[in-house]
Design an enzyme around this catalytic site. Structure first.
Site, short mmCIF file in Angstrom:
data_model
loop_
_atom_site.label_atom_id
_atom_site.label_comp_id
_atom_site.label_asym_id
_atom_site.label_seq_id
_atom_site.Cartn_x
_atom_site.Cartn_y
_atom_site.Cartn_z
CG ASP A 74 -2.23 0.74 0.84
OD1 ASP A 74 -2.43 1.79 0.53
OD2 ASP A 74 -3.48 0.02 1.20
CG HIS B 167 -4.16 2.18 -2.38
ND1 HIS B 167 -4.21 3.02 -1.14
CD2 HIS B 167 -5.41 2.11 -2.81
CE1 HIS B 167 -5.56 3.39 -0.81
NE2 HIS B 167 -6.28 2.79 -1.76
CD GLU C 66 -9.89 4.10 -1.29
OE1 GLU C 66 -10.74 4.36 -0.40
OE2 GLU C 66 -8.51 3.79 -0.74
#
Length: 794
Positions: free
Chosen positions: A199, A251, A315
């Site tokens: 991440d 990410h 995202e």
């Protein structure tokens, strides 16, 4: 510290009036079929018990079974020969299969316990492993002996994909802690470890081709090939698949630090310490990006044998794509209309790489695109509507919305969370003789834009029903509509934010009050609408399309979780999620669930070695400066961590939403909900409905007296450690509430009343006590409010 012994928990279950279809045995998940003989009996055990296995080799599973029986009984078991004749526990496996668990592994089993012993029959080793966990849950240390109840169980899972996501990227999780969670998963019959390895804040596994990932972007905290293989071996022995996740194309901050040339903007980049949706994103137009992806897939495929590999995909902030002229030109040349199309282009190339290495793609909602093959699997964090759309279009899906265990939420909320999207059952069809009123509302949040929407309450044939519309989301039916007065109404609805209970006060055409999100009050304002709004219908796949829904996963994201409190956050709530994924849909009685969960909580600490109690004791010992921790345990009875994402948003407001924010508060040592407060709600309900219920009144008085007697000791601890100083006002509020509780209990018990002025004064005290302080909420406010309402002139 165990709240109850295994014996006590078992007795509590045995004496409770519990609803069908789940019964009174301390089992979780509840099996598909449980039959007790008319003449109930028990198989008495002793330390001579023996175990035999035929049909397959269960490796060290028999040794683990013996070890755990010894833990549960306190015995030293007598040695046994290999596969002894006339064994106490005889396990028969119909066919020998590859020990590597798969999506379609057969987990069915039957378990029979009678005077002749224990017989387990399973088609494969996987069913036998599940049966052994059920058997262990049934062992009872009674008043005279240790025994197993006579019972016949036939069991199989409702869904084949029953997962748990562990996030090792945000905060690193040591190997032993991961293994312990795998043991817990096996006990709960969860069968997929979704291992989130990369991440923005860290890259957590070694790469031979790209060594700078761990050299520059891991803070020295990562897993070697050998360690990851060890986790796979450990999980496989327990019938659990391991699905690794590398997050692409977003990410990507950790990748940016190590290999900035792969990103869509030049940088420079430094290690990202803050949480949130960040801008670094891989460049889908560069061949080097796909060489990187190829290397990652190749290296992971060599370690993780499961057929699925998770590529994240969620995202994606497309700012870098939009600001890069070369990328925009590429999109124009390839007729890619927008950033979603560009991400689909990236995923098509990635899917080809996965196929080359005999892997199937799993990703979050954002990867869903008609250009991708039906073989991909969508994991939904956006909810049942998104998942329903996936299923309707012929794609496979699993649900995580509603199963986020990093959020403190009531276990009952997770337990009510149904995988298959549900319709409205005509709750919003307004007949001619119905009377409907609709209200618009605005709810400001601590982070992000305010929530807007409306709710509609309908009276028809003497009953109230209703629904709620959040802007941009589908309509939901509301439950438990309660008109507390002509001007105040409350109801319940489960939302993506958790259990949501609006408490609305009506003043002419305006409304005020708050939405209770879990245990936290969020003030709202609004006004009456002239017409009932048009809503968005839920997306409900038909019966054949529902077969595309493979199950779900609990998720434990690690922004607010570190290894020393990992078990506190995860257990025992994960057992309730596991039951939703394993057991029949109509196994849904929350009171029954809580009674069994109490027993399983204690059992899992003894038999499985889960550390939700010991970790809390360690944290309380630290906070108490090695003094007596009893005052903190008593204080914790009244208190819960602030639910929903309230704690994260408060940290964000304070500028502390980052990797190095200490997770050392009292809130970090607390379980998601207080079992004492839940019991108090039950006692308050009983006392309000029957003022002569002396047992409930006595139980409430006992709790309030205990809290009052604890005040001076708790205040002394608050003075002894700066990390507890902020809890001093909370301790003082709990003391006030205990005094109020004693008075209200006595009033309700003798059917006394208070005048409006006194009720308003006490309500102000309760409202003040209900505010979030140092990231906690005094949840005891809510049973007190029930008692207070009962003192109004009837």
């Amino acid at each position: 510290m165990l709240r109850y012994s295994l014996l006590t928990a078992g007795l509590l279950l045995g004496t409770s009036a519990l609803a069908a279809p789940a019964g009174d045995l301390p089992l979780m998940p509840w099996p598909a079929s449980v039959e007790r003989p008319a003449k109930q009996g028990a198989l008495v055990l002793n330390n001579h018990l023996s175990i035999s296995v035929s049909g397959d080799d269960l490796d060290d599973a028999v040794g683990r079974l013996r070890q755990r029986i010894a833990l549960q009984t306190g015995w030293t078991l007598q040695p046994q020969a290999d596969n002894p004749p006339n064994a106490t526990i005889a396990i028969t496996i119909a066919q020998k299969v590859d020990p590597l668990p798969k999506l379609d592994s057969d987990e069915r089993y039957t378990l029979t316990i009678d005077a002749n012993g224990v017989k387990i029959a399973a088609n494969t080793r996987f069913g036998a492993l599940r049966a052994m966990e059920t058997l262990l849950q049934l062992i009872q240390n009674g008043t005279e002996n240790t025994s197993l109840p006579w019972v016949t169980i036939a069991d199989s899972p409702r869904f084949p994909w029953r997962g748990l996501l562990l996030d090792s990227a945000r905060h690193f999780v040591p190997l032993d802690d991961i293994k312990r969670q795998i043991d817990g998963m096996a006990a709960a019959k969860l069968n997929v470890l979704h291992w989130h390895l990369t991440d923005d804040q860290g890259w957590r596994f070694t790469s031979k081709r790209y060594p700078r990932l761990t050299q520059l972007a891991s803070d020295g905290l990562y897993y070697t090939d050998a360690q990851m293989r060890e986790i796979v071996r450990y999980a496989t022995a327990r019938g659990i698949r391991v699905v690794p996740e590398i997050d692409m194309p977003g990410h990507a901050s950790a990748i940016a630090v190590a290999y900035p040339e792969l990103l869509s903007a030049p940088g420079p980049y430094a290690m990202e310490r803050h949480w949130g949706v960040l801008k670094p994103v891989l460049d889908p137009t560069k061949p080097a990006t796909y060489a990187f992806a190829e290397a990652m897939v190749s290296e992971l495929a060599a370690i993780f044998p499961d057929a699925y590999l998770h590529i994240g995909g969620d995202e994606v902030d497309d700012t870098q794509w939009k600001n890069n002229p070369a990328i925009q030109q590429f999109m124009h040349e390839h007729q890619l209309a927008d950033s979603h199309a560009l991400q689909a282009y990236f995923n098509r190339k990635l899917e080809t790489i996965l196929e080359k290495h005999h892997r199937q793609m799993v990703g979050w909602d954002e990867i869903f695109h008609p250009d991708l093959p039906k073989s991909i699997l969508i994991q939904s964090w956006q909810g049942q509507d998104a998942l329903g759309d996936v299923a309707k279009q012929g794609y496979k899906g699993i649900l995580s919305t509603g199963f986020y265990l990093d959020q403190p939420q009531y276990t009952a909320y997770h337990y009510r969370n149904e995988i298959v999207p549900q319709g409205l059952n005509n709750v919003d069809v307004i007949a001619d003789n119905d009377s409907a009123q609709s209200w618009a509302f605005t709810l400001p949040r601590l982070k992000g834009s305010p929530l807007e929407g409306s709710f509609t309450l309908i009276k028809g044939e003497g009953k109230w029903r209703g629904f709620i519309d959040f802007k941009g989301k589908s309509r939901r039916a509301v439950q438990d509509i309660d008109w507390r007065s002509d001007r105040q109404v409350s109801f319940r609805v489960d939302t993506w934010m958790g259990e949501t209970r609006p408490v609305i006060t009506i003043n002419d055409d305006k409304i005020s009050g708050y939405f209770l999100l879990g245990n936290v009050r969020y003030p709202i304002s609004g006004a009456r609408l002239d017409d009932v709004p048009k809503g968005i219908a839920p997306v409900v796949p038909d019966a054949s399309q529902q077969a595309n829904l493979l199950g779900g996963e609990a998720a434990l994201w690690a922004e607010n979780v570190v290894a020393p409190v990992l078990d506190i956050k995860l257990w025992p709530r994960a057992f309730a999620v596991a039951e939703r994924l394993w057991s029949a849909q109509d196994v849904n009685d929350s009171d029954n669930m809580y009674a069994r969960l109490q027993a399983i909580d204690s059992w899992s600490a003894v038999s499985v070695g889960l550390q939700q109690h010991s970790q809390q004791q360690v944290q309380f010992t630290r906070l108490a400066n090695n003094a007596d921790t009893v005052p903190l345990h008593i204080l914790a009875q009244a208190i819960e961590p602030a639910q929903y994402y309230t704690r994260q948003h408060l940290k964000f407001q304070a500028g502390n939403y980052h990797q190095f924010e200490p997770l050392n508060r009292f809130a970090d040592a607390l379980t998601a909900e207080s079992s004492t407060v839940r019991q108090m709600n039950q006692w308050a309900n009983r006392l309000v409905s029957d003022a002569e219920d002396s047992a409930s009144a006595g139980a409430l008085r006992h709790v309030f007296n205990r809290w009052q007697n604890n005040t001076s000791d708790a205040l002394a601890l608050c003075e002894s450690n700066y990390q507890l100083k902020a809890m001093k006002p909370v301790v003082q509020e709990v003391d006030k509430l205990a005094s109020i509780g004693l008075r209200l209990t006595d009033l309700v018990a003798r059917q006394g009343t208070l005048d409006d002025e006194e009720i308003a004064a006490i309500q102000r005290e309760l409202d003040n006590a209900a505010q979030v302080q140092d990231e906690v909420v005094i949840a005891a406010v809510y049973p007190l409010e029930k008692l207070l309402r009962a003192t109004a002139n009837r």
